[in-house]
Design a protein around this motif. Structure first.
Motif, PDB file in Angstrom:
ATOM      1  N   GLY A 198     -48.372 -18.541  46.674  1.00 33.33           N
ATOM      2  CA  GLY A 198     -48.774 -17.184  47.039  1.00 33.33           C
ATOM      3  C   GLY A 198     -50.093 -17.121  47.776  1.00 33.33           C
ATOM      4  O   GLY A 198     -50.726 -18.141  48.061  1.00 33.33           O
ATOM      5  N   PRO A 213     -49.907 -12.886  54.363  1.00 31.85           N
ATOM      6  CA  PRO A 213     -48.557 -12.456  53.949  1.00 31.85           C
ATOM      7  C   PRO A 213     -47.752 -13.481  53.147  1.00 31.85           C
ATOM      8  O   PRO A 213     -46.534 -13.334  53.027  1.00 31.85           O
ATOM      9  CB  PRO A 213     -47.836 -12.176  55.278  1.00 31.85           C
ATOM     10  N   SER A 214     -48.377 -14.483  52.559  1.00 26.80           N
ATOM     11  CA  SER A 214     -47.620 -15.485  51.797  1.00 26.80           C
ATOM     12  C   SER A 214     -46.805 -14.809  50.678  1.00 26.80           C
ATOM     13  O   SER A 214     -47.340 -14.013  49.910  1.00 26.80           O
ATOM     14  CB  SER A 214     -48.594 -16.495  51.177  1.00 26.80           C
ATOM     15  N   SER A 215     -45.528 -15.139  50.589  1.00 24.13           N
ATOM     16  CA  SER A 215     -44.656 -14.494  49.594  1.00 24.13           C
ATOM     17  C   SER A 215     -44.631 -15.253  48.275  1.00 24.13           C
ATOM     18  O   SER A 215     -44.174 -14.735  47.256  1.00 24.13           O
ATOM     19  CB  SER A 215     -43.231 -14.426  50.132  1.00 24.13           C
ATOM     20  N   ARG A 217     -42.676 -17.772  47.845  1.00 26.89           N
ATOM     21  CA  ARG A 217     -41.306 -18.307  47.673  1.00 26.89           C
ATOM     22  C   ARG A 217     -41.262 -19.831  47.655  1.00 26.89           C
ATOM     23  O   ARG A 217     -40.528 -20.425  46.878  1.00 26.89           O
ATOM     24  CB  ARG A 217     -40.400 -17.816  48.803  1.00 26.89           C
ATOM     25  N   VAL A 240     -47.941 -12.179  43.723  1.00 28.32           N
ATOM     26  CA  VAL A 240     -46.632 -12.231  44.388  1.00 28.32           C
ATOM     27  C   VAL A 240     -45.690 -11.296  43.629  1.00 28.32           C
ATOM     28  O   VAL A 240     -45.950 -10.955  42.481  1.00 28.32           O
ATOM     29  CB  VAL A 240     -46.024 -13.665  44.394  1.00 28.32           C
ATOM     30  N   SER A 362     -42.700 -15.457  54.897  1.00 25.69           N
ATOM     31  CA  SER A 362     -41.834 -14.650  54.031  1.00 25.69           C
ATOM     32  C   SER A 362     -40.372 -15.038  54.105  1.00 25.69           C
ATOM     33  O   SER A 362     -39.546 -14.466  53.409  1.00 25.69           O
ATOM     34  CB  SER A 362     -41.988 -13.174  54.380  1.00 25.69           C
TER      35      SER A 362
END
Ligand code: CTP
Length: 405
Positions: A198, A213-215, A217, A240, A362
């Motif tokens: 995140g 914008p790190s999700s 995932r 997150v 993302s």
């Protein structure tokens, strides 16, 4: 292991007669999306809750429920399907079916098939809370667990019968996840894996922050994959909006400084550290106590550098410990990635060019090149972040093997 562990596998889905039987349809779809072949066995009671036709339409195969039917010419389908399956999941598993299984009965298609199977079995009890807590059910579940059946504890909450307590069938994605866990080779057993995920948030005032914008995932995929493969997993993550991966110790942080503290607290024990987090390189010199008012005048922010967490880990790396970093670049991928690999004393870095819609922050998929210390660069084709997570862990296992050999 480049694909899901479920891909190409044959799963028997046993559905028994409880109100949660409708959730089995969603479970079937999830398993099919993972490219598993699913065969459905229903008890007579289950067919009162959900029509076998629903499963037949989705699987393109007859549902097995009547042991005495010769419709498909296979008189011993309970044995054939038991032999041909890679795993069995019974969801929902009623008190009645659990009792049958615990006592080795074989008087309907599902109980006969489970008795004939040598593949791993996941049981997902779902029933009224008092039926679940009844000593008969508890003892049946203990017996089944002792015999090697995996049992997924039901969730707690408001039950369809009006009671509140334990007895809800867990959501289908969790059931599919535990099935993948059951079927995964445990090649990381005994290892501790520390993952970061995140973004970080660097607050300017109580309501504003610097972030990215790190999700999360990619980090979640690595944490899940490592847990499936038997590792003890610690996930340190910035904010997150993803559910906690099951079986993983999750430590939530906000800022880079908090992430550094949490990572350093766990790093010494870690055999592998995978740093997917997009750490903010700078933080405001001071965060305002109160909201900064918009005066329409120019505003300058003074920023201080954050510690480079991975570089510090590189400096204190112990023998046998592996460090894997990520790098998102906008240009000169190989040059920047190999420079970071050397500067931070990493064993491997997964680097990608950001900008493409199918790769990076993302997206569900990623397209990276893996650079290692020995100078090799493996260009990985576009794949799901889950598949990439397994591939990265495969490389870690190989690197440990080389160190030993
Ligand atoms: N990283 C870290 N601490 C930081 C910055 C980065 O641990 N303060 C880690 C990231 O988690 C990632 C790797 O270092 O695994 C590379 O991150 P990246 O932001 O690409 O590297 P930087 O060294 O910050 O380089 P750049 O100048 O490109 O931002």
């Amino acid at each position: 292991m480049e694909q899901s562990v479920l891909a190409g596998k044959t799963i028997v889905l046993g559905v028994t007669g409880g109100i949660a039987a409708y959730k089995s349809v969603e479970l079937l779809r999830i398993l099919q999306k993972e490219d598993a072949r699913v065969r459905v066995v229903m008890t007579a009671a289950a067919a009162r809750f959900v029509g076998p036709l629903t499963f037949e339409a989705l699987t393109g195969e007859a549902v097995y429920s009547d042991m005495w039917s010769r419709a498909d010419g296979d008189a011993i389908r309970h044995v054939t399907w038991a032999r041909e399956c890679d795993a069995i999941v019974v969801a929902p598993a009623t008190a009645n079916t659990l009792a049958r299984l615990a006592h080795g009965l074989a008087d309907d298609a599902l109980s006969a098939l489970v008795l004939a199977a040598t593949a791993p079995v996941l049981l997902c009890p779902a029933m009224n809370v008092h039926m679940y807590e009844n000593a008969a059910t508890r003892e049946n579940l203990e017996t089944l667990a002792r015999r090697g059946y995996a049992v997924l504890a039901p969730g707690s909450g408001f039950l369809a019968c009006g009671d509140t307590g334990a007895g809800r069938l867990p959501e289908p994605p969790l059931i599919a996840d535990r099935l993948a866990w059951l079927m995964s080779p445990k090649d990381l057993s005994g290892k501790t894996v520390l993952v970061t995920a995140g973004p970080t948030r660097e607050f300017i005032d109580p309501v504003r922050f610097i972030s990215n914008p790190s999700s999360g995932r990619m980090g979640h995929a690595v944490a899940r994959a490592a847990e499936h493969r038997g590792a003890r997993v610690i996930l340190v993550e910035g904010p997150v909006s993803l559910p906690d991966p099951p079986g993983v110790t999750v430590k939530r942080v906000n800022s880079a400084l908090e992430m550094a503290e949490a990572v350093f607290a766990s790093a010494a024990d870690a055999d592998l550290v995978v740093k997917t987090a997009a750490v903010s390189d700078y933080r405001p010199e001071s965060a305002a106590d109160q909201k900064i008012k918009g005066s329409r005048n120019q505003l300058s922010l003074s920023l201080l550098p954050n510690p480079d967490i991975l570089a510090e880990l590189g400096g204190r790396k112990r023998a046998g410990q592996l460090l894997i970093g990520f790098a998102a670049e906008t240009e000169n991928l190989a040059a920047h990635a190999t420079e970071k690999l050397a500067k931070k004393n990493l064993d491997m870095i997964a680097a990608n060019l950001i900008g493409a819609a199918d790769s990076g922050f993302s997206a569900e998929t990623n397209k990276v090149t893996l650079f290692t210390r020995d100078g090799s660069a493996v260009q990985v084709p576009l794949m799901s972040k889950n598949a990439l997570a397994h591939l990265i862990l495969d490389h870690a296992v190989q690197l440990w093997g080389k160190e030993k050999g």
